[in-house]
Design a protein around this motif. Structure first.
Motif, short mmCIF file in Angstrom:
data_model
loop_
_atom_site.label_atom_id
_atom_site.label_comp_id
_atom_site.label_asym_id
_atom_site.label_seq_id
_atom_site.Cartn_x
_atom_site.Cartn_y
_atom_site.Cartn_z
N TYR B 170 40.38 47.60 28.02
CA TYR B 170 40.17 46.65 29.11
C TYR B 170 40.13 45.25 28.51
N LYS B 172 39.35 40.87 28.99
CA LYS B 172 38.48 39.88 29.60
C LYS B 172 39.04 38.51 29.28
N LEU B 245 35.87 39.09 43.13
CA LEU B 245 34.85 40.12 43.35
C LEU B 245 33.55 39.54 43.86
N ALA B 254 33.80 35.97 39.63
CA ALA B 254 34.39 37.14 38.96
C ALA B 254 35.67 37.51 39.67
N VAL B 256 39.03 40.21 39.43
CA VAL B 256 39.64 41.34 38.73
C VAL B 256 41.15 41.22 38.87
N LEU B 267 38.96 41.56 33.68
CA LEU B 267 37.97 40.75 34.38
C LEU B 267 38.14 39.30 33.94
N LYS B 269 36.33 35.74 34.13
CA LYS B 269 35.10 35.04 34.46
C LYS B 269 35.46 33.58 34.61
N MET B 563 30.22 43.73 44.83
CA MET B 563 31.58 43.30 44.62
C MET B 563 32.35 43.35 45.94
N VAL B 567 35.62 47.83 41.52
CA VAL B 567 36.15 47.45 40.22
C VAL B 567 35.70 48.53 39.24
N LEU B 569 34.18 50.25 35.94
CA LEU B 569 33.13 49.85 35.00
C LEU B 569 33.76 49.34 33.71
N LEU B 572 34.36 45.71 34.02
CA LEU B 572 33.12 44.93 33.94
C LEU B 572 32.63 44.87 32.49
N GLY B 574 34.55 45.04 29.95
CA GLY B 574 35.51 44.20 29.24
C GLY B 574 35.73 44.66 27.82
#
Lengths: 83, 1187
Positions: B170, B172, B245, B254, B256, B267, B269, B563, B567, B569, B572, B574
């Motif tokens: 994943y 970020k 989100l 946030a 996605v 994700l 930010k 959210m 999404v 986990l 989240l 990342g």
């Protein structure tokens, strides 16, 4: 996540800081009573209001500084350098 | 293909229409995929459900409670009946997920098959599944709860999770848009273009696969121009198949992102200066009997199917319309060849009573009782404004009965604005014009915020930021169109499709007293399913309002929370950042099979096979242990003794140069906080050691007292923990071993006694610090070696101690040795309540000092004389080792203490302990009862002192002479970052010699000389160094005050307020230090300079994409405005405190990053990992460094 206005580095994510809590003045050690001392150690206003508190920018300039923060809205009106 | 498969594949497409103007499918290519084991075909661009619908399928799932067949309702991400399993991924939104070749798709929670589902009998036991069913049915008796759990588990409506799912990668990323727009429909696009034209950096986030919102099916011609404008406007980053989100404090947003190849989800930010909410409107269903039967769909669903996917939604249709969308659906249906047999116009009183049919609609019963044969019912009864993000910003939407929907309440604050259908109605032109006004105003507000932020950051270059111009624009109100309030018809139907809650259930909940929206919601679970109220909120409120004889406005809405969409986990979480720290000797430990011990971030050797043998080697000969993690703070300045007197409970004013003292720190409550030794190296120069685990906390503690209580004291504190490799050489032969390698220090007992410190050269390495202290109780020397040479010295000790039987020992042996000696470990033998007198530290506490931290509490503790005491304890049966934390009890079972440390002593061949006991039991010779975890009680005896071995302390005073210096290999300096297999030497350093010419490179720059300078941030020193906090600058040549006058590669970095780092060529640190010191002295200010060459790992990133790389691991705005060339800042990079300096070269962006040496490899690996997607390569150390 709130942003904290570091007086040195500018606005940064709150995760960069350590929250030291409400500013509580240290009593005079020579004359302090146990009650006063424990008030200093353990008692905080914990108000839903404007609070003067101290933060440490651990992942940044490593300076302590004070802010006035509203504990309900997270609004911050003033950030002062300690030194 | 089997015969059945062939048949199925041929069958697909019977509902596929000819080319449509707005279609998003690529007819030139065909994909195949499996649905419940049968093969289907699709075109690229088809969603799973559109492909199945094209093949004539109409049932895609079974409902949650009653297992009723469910079909297509919204044809969007939020379609409750279209959740499917794709391969091993459950709960995939089938009407959103695009078909990929070879996908295996199946229906969820249906048994034995989708068509014939056994649990559909639930509908006949419906009364057991009514409102509040869980609360009523599964309460008592409590002992049956585990059984209930098993029953309920079967009702869970979700797919199957594969326990073998591979660990996926994943991603970020941080973003700092001026304006973030949630929603890429016409209003979102118009706002984006206007904001970007006003100079804002815009992030435009669209949930669906294309920009355009409803224009995609309503007006494809208008769409083309708008999309083209978005793509042609500079400063807009478009993210499709991505969703906002949540919105948190200070516009922390946030997002996605799902459209990345090879990454399931990312994700983002984002810290947006302004947020524009442009989510459009969600069409809401109509509540009537049979409203969840496959074949009942919303007007937008029918129009999506026809216009986007060229799928005919049915053959004979009835349409219930209350608005333009329904009217347009009628013409779309007719154009698609659907026979529209009846249009019920709600504006003229038309209504639907119920639909007939189970697997598919067979007939529609109108309000007047007429029954019309049809396989499709399209409803257009109104809209829900997804005000979610506004709610999260503090707004409370207000119900507007005229428009029959909630509208923003205007309390979201100045940095959150709304456009499009959420804000109001109007023609496309009106909406776009309004959005453009809002977009420009959002850009203006963002510019004001950016201006304020820019003024506050020290990293921008000299000239002041331009003050934004422009007056605040009043945002015009959009008109609000009239719409009939249509929620429930004359029959009861499903309100919440995902939770199977009907209007009847809500009526029942109200009858049972749950008459507020928030209560009825929780009781029935309406709006609490996967859709989280997007379709069902208004209907639920309307039904509750109806049941309580109130209006919708009086009933109010429920709260939208993050959210906004589900999404994973993984997204989240990342990237997983877990900084680790290694000592310079780690490669040796690994090679020699050390068993690793994880101590906080440190990985250190627990033992090398046999800890007891390691203990014996130390007691009988000599051992060496890597104690690098011991905290070390360099303290400089005339007021250091004041600081030490304040922080330690003992006295420091009279410590002579070359002397070392053990000190204990307590917190203000008198509880022991840390301990260690501090030595005086020079007149105003001390080195403090702390516990390994307390190093960071002590540093912050020291800074706290200096900065907030005594800013007038002249003390500079520099953490040196990993600037030194620390090696303890312990055992009777330690003097001999150290003597074979040490120059410039007389090791004889009379000149270098116990508790002394010297500096000298060890194994050819200058500036080593030698302490004569003894945690193990043996004669021992703790060597602090400039870290880059740590491995060199370690290997030299092993090489030259061979004939002495030198043995490396680990943490376990050290723990045994110190326990034999009775030395306490803070946090092990003390806890969060142990005051100094309870830790056996009475001798250290000096109450005659005026003040020290925790003094009042300790004075009162001494007065009372109560509390616990730390004592040495030995079980009477020396074969039993009571486990640590075993309780000490009285004969009546009362707990009066506990074992804090226990081991079998290899020296005494019996078990030994430290214990905390009540003061009453602390007298030597007292027998106490220890209860073991298995319930047995044993007797143990309190000893006269803490030390079990050598209580007189004779072993550390052992006499003798070292035989003298032996020839040894030349010192080699090593970076903490592995140099790879092609190496060369530069100065003492082993460096990577393999250059790379990739567009993005990472290189280890650790060998650079680094001098740390401290002084007043605004004084003469700052002027002499020519660099302020937040900026880096090459030292100007020819001013005669430079540290290194014959090199152009000195860089001064303003790394903190009153804190600088000066960089120079490898090996130039001594020269540089002398130069910097002379500059500092000339100013006459209190200043200090210190060699940090070995304390920092340094990495250089170069290439155009390196800011994109850093944005994955660092939350700072890396734009040219905030952090231009020459910017210097400290922040968290991959969860590690890191200094970042932007140094472009020949116009190509570059950064120098440096962190504590021990985490160098971690930081290097994290950056390499973050750069993988950009083709990053490792570059060797340059033959000539140009900074």
């Amino acid at each position: 996540m709130i942003q904290l206005p570091c007086p040195w580095c500018g606005p940064r994510n709150a995760t960069e800081f350590h929250h030291r809590g409400e500013v509580t003045p240290r009593p005079e050690v020579a004359s302090v009573t146990p009650e006063e001392w424990r008030r200093y150690l353990y008692f905080r206003r914990n108000a839903c209001d404007w609070v003067e508190e101290s933060w440490y920018h651990a992942a940044g300039c490593r300076r302590f500084f004070k802010v006035r923060r509203h504990t309900s809205t997270n609004e911050i009106v003033q950030a002062g350098r300690v030194q | 293909m089997s015969q059945q498969d062939t048949h199925a594949a041929r069958g697909t497409g019977r509902m596929r229409l000819g080319p449509q103007r707005g279609e998003v499918i690529d007819r030139t290519r065909t994909l195949s995929f499996a649905w419940n084991g049968r093969t289907f075909s699709a075109h690229p661009g088809d969603t799973i459900i559109s492909a199945l619908a094209a093949a004539g399928e109409s049932c895609f799932s079974r409902s949650f409670k009653y297992h009723r067949p469910r079909g297509l309702l919204t044809a969007s991400f939020h379609d409750p009946g279209c959740m499917v399993q794709v391969d091993d991924e459950p709960n995939v939104r089938g009407a959103h997920r695009l078909v990929e070749q070879g996908m295996r798709v199946s229906s969820q929670d249906t048994w034995p098959s989708l068509r014939f589902d056994v649990k559909a009998t639930n509908r006949y036991v419906g009364r057991f599944l009514s409102a509040g069913f869980y609360y009523k049915t599964f309460m008592k008796p409590e002992f049956l709860w585990p059984a209930y759990q098993k029953v309920l588990r079967r009702f869970v409506h979700a797919g199957a999770i594969s326990p073998n799912t591979p660990h996926e990668y994943y991603d970020k990323r941080y973003a700092h848009p001026d304006v973030l727009i949630a929603g890429g429909g016409p209003a979102g696009m118009a706002a984006a273009v206007a904001a970007a034209r006003a100079g804002a950096r815009v992030l435009l986030v669209e949930e669906e696969h294309q920009l355009g919102g409803h224009l995609r099916w309503a007006d494809p011609a208008a769409l083309v121009d708008l999309v083209a404008e978005v793509h042609a406007t500079e400063g807009i980053e478009v993210l499709t198949n991505s969703a906002v989100l949540g919105r948190y404090d200070d516009n922390w947003i946030a997002v996605v992102q799902r459209n990345l190849p090879g990454i399931p989800e990312r994700l983002i930010k984002a810290r947006a200066r302004t947020l524009i909410v442009a989510g459009g409107l969600i069409e809401r269903p109509y509540v009537f009997a049979g409203n969840d039967t496959p074949g009942v769909m919303l007007s937008t669903a029918a129009r999506r199917l026809i216009n986007l996917y060229a799928v005919k939604p049915g053959n004979r249709a009835v349409v219930l319309t209350a608005n333009d969308s329904g009217d347009a659906a009628v013409s779309d249906l007719q154009r698609a060849g659907v026979e529209v047999v009846h249009v019920a116009d709600a504006r003229a009183g038309g209504d639907i009573l119920r639909v007939h049919g189970r697997q598919r609609v067979t007939a529609v019963e109108l309000a007047d009782g007429r029954r019309i044969k049809a396989d499709l019912l399209v409803t257009a009864t109104g809209w829900t404004a997804p005000t979610s993000l506004l709610n999260m910003a503090g707004d409370v939407p207000v119900y507007n009965p005229r428009a029959a929907r909630f509208l923003p309440g205007g309390k979201a604050g100045g940095s959150v604005l709304a456009v499009g259908g959420i804000a109001g109605d109007g023609t496309l032109d009106q909406l776009c014009e309004h959005a453009a006004t809002v977009g420009a105003e959002a850009a203006r507000r963002a510019a004001t915020r950016r201006y304020i932020q820019l003024q506050a950051v020290p990293t921008r270059n000299g000239h002041a930021p331009a003050e934004p111009s422009g007056e605040e624009t009043t945002i015009p109100e959009l008109p609000v169109a009239e719409h009939p309030e249509l929620c429930r018809g004359k029959t009861h139907g499903i309100v919440d499709y995902s939770e199977d809650v009907s209007s009847k259930d809500l009526f029942m909940a109200v009858r049972e007293g749950y008459d507020s929206a928030e209560l009825a919601k929780r009781y029935t679970t309406a709006t609490m399913g996967p859709l989280q109220g997007k379709l069902e909120t208004i209907n639920a409120i309307a039904v509750i309002a109806e049941a309580t004889s109130r209006t919708i406005a009086e009933t109010g809405t429920t709260t939208w929370r993050p959210m906004y969409v589900p999404v994973t986990l993984g997204a989240l979480a990342g990237r997983i950042f877990e900084p680790v720290r290694h000592s310079p000797m780690q490669p040796w430990h690994v090679k020699n099979n050390a068993k690793p011990l994880i101590a906080g971030q440190w990985i250190r050797p627990d033992h090398y096979g046999d800890p007891a043998a390691e203990v014996r080697a130390v007691r009988n000969g000599v051992g060496i242990i890597d104690v690098t993690p011991i905290g070390k703070l360099d303290l400089r300045g005339p007021d250091v003794p004041k600081l030490l007197n304040l922080l330690y409970v003992n006295k420091w004013s009279n410590l002579g140069i070359g002397r070392v003292r053990y000190g204990v720190m307590c917190a203000e409550d008198g509880v022991v906080f840390d301990d260690g030794v501090t030595g005086r190296l020079g007149a105003d120069h001390y080195l403090m050691s702390t516990t390994s685990s307390g190093a960071a906390a002590v540093w912050e503690w020291v800074e706290n007292w200096l900065q907030t209580e005594h800013p007038e004291w002249q003390v500079h504190v520099t953490p040196m923990t990993t600037a030194y490799a620390s090696i303890n050489v312990a055992g009777p032969q330690s003097r001999e071993l150290v003597g074979r390698l040490t120059e410039g220090v007389d090791l004889s007992p009379e000149s270098f006694g116990y508790m002394n410190v010297r500096t000298g050269r060890v194994a050819g390495v200058d500036d080593c610090v030698l302490w004569r202290i003894g945690f193990t109780g043996e004669l021992s020397y703790e060597l602090h070696v400039p870290a880059s040479y740590g491995l060199h010295v370690w290997e030299a000790l092993l090489e030259h101690g061979k004939d002495l039987g030198v043995q490396p020992f680990g943490m376990e042996a050290q723990r045994i040795l110190r326990l034999e000696k009775g030395h306490l470990i803070v946090g092990q033998d003390t806890d969060g309540l142990t005051k100094a007198y309870s830790a056996g530290l009475d001798w250290a506490v000096k109450l005659d000092k005026d003040d020290f931290v925790g003094k009042p509490e300790l004075a009162w503790q001494k007065e009372r004389g109560d509390g616990i005491r730390l004592v040495g304890v030995q079980p009477v049966d020396g074969r039993i080792v009571p486990p640590e934390a075993s309780q000490i009890i009285t004969s009546r079972g009362k707990i009066v203490g506990r074992i804090t440390s226990s081991r079998m002593s290899p020296t005494l061949n019996r078990s030994i302990c430290l214990a905390q006991v009540d003061a009453a039991l602390a007298a030597p010779g007292t027998d106490v009862t220890v209860r073991l975890p298995d319930g047995r009680d044993i007797t143990a005896r309190v000893m006269p002192q803490l030390a079990h071995v050598d209580p007189e302390g004779k072993r550390q005073e052992i006499d003798g002479r070292a035989s003298g210096l032996r020839p040894h290999a030349a010192p080699v300096a090593r970076s903490p970052i592995s140099p790879g297999d092609a190496v060369t030497r530069i100065a003492d350093w082993t460096v990577n010699a393999r250059p790379s010419h990739a567009a993005l490179t990472i290189a280890d720059y650790t060998p650079l000389a680094k001098i740390g300078v401290r002084g007043r941030h605004d004084g003469a020193l700052a002027g002499a160094l020519g660099t302020r906090f937040g900026r880096a600058q090459r030292l100007a040549s020819g001013n005669g005050r430079r540290g290194d006058s014959d090199s152009d590669s000195n860089l001064v970095i303003g790394s903190g307020p009153g804190e600088w780092l000066v960089l120079g060529d490898p090996g130039s640190q001594d020269k540089l230090l002398t130069g910097v010191r002379s500059v500092a002295e000339e100013t006459g200010e209190f200043a200090s300079a210190i060699d940090l060459t070995h304390g920092r790992a340094m990495i250089r990133l170069a290439g155009e994409r390196c800011a994109d790389l850093l944005a994955k691991v660092c939350g700072i705005d890396l734009s040219d405005e905030f952090t231009p060339d020459g910017a210097a800042f400290r922040t968290s990079v991959a969860k590690l405190v890191t200094d970042v300096v932007r140094i472009d070269q020949d116009g190509v962006r570059g950064y120098i990053l440096h962190c504590e040496r021990s985490s160098g490899q971690y930081l290097f690996d994290s950056l390499l990992d973050a750069g993988a997607g950009f083709g990053i390569e490792i570059d060797g150390f340059p033959t000539s460094v140009a900074l």
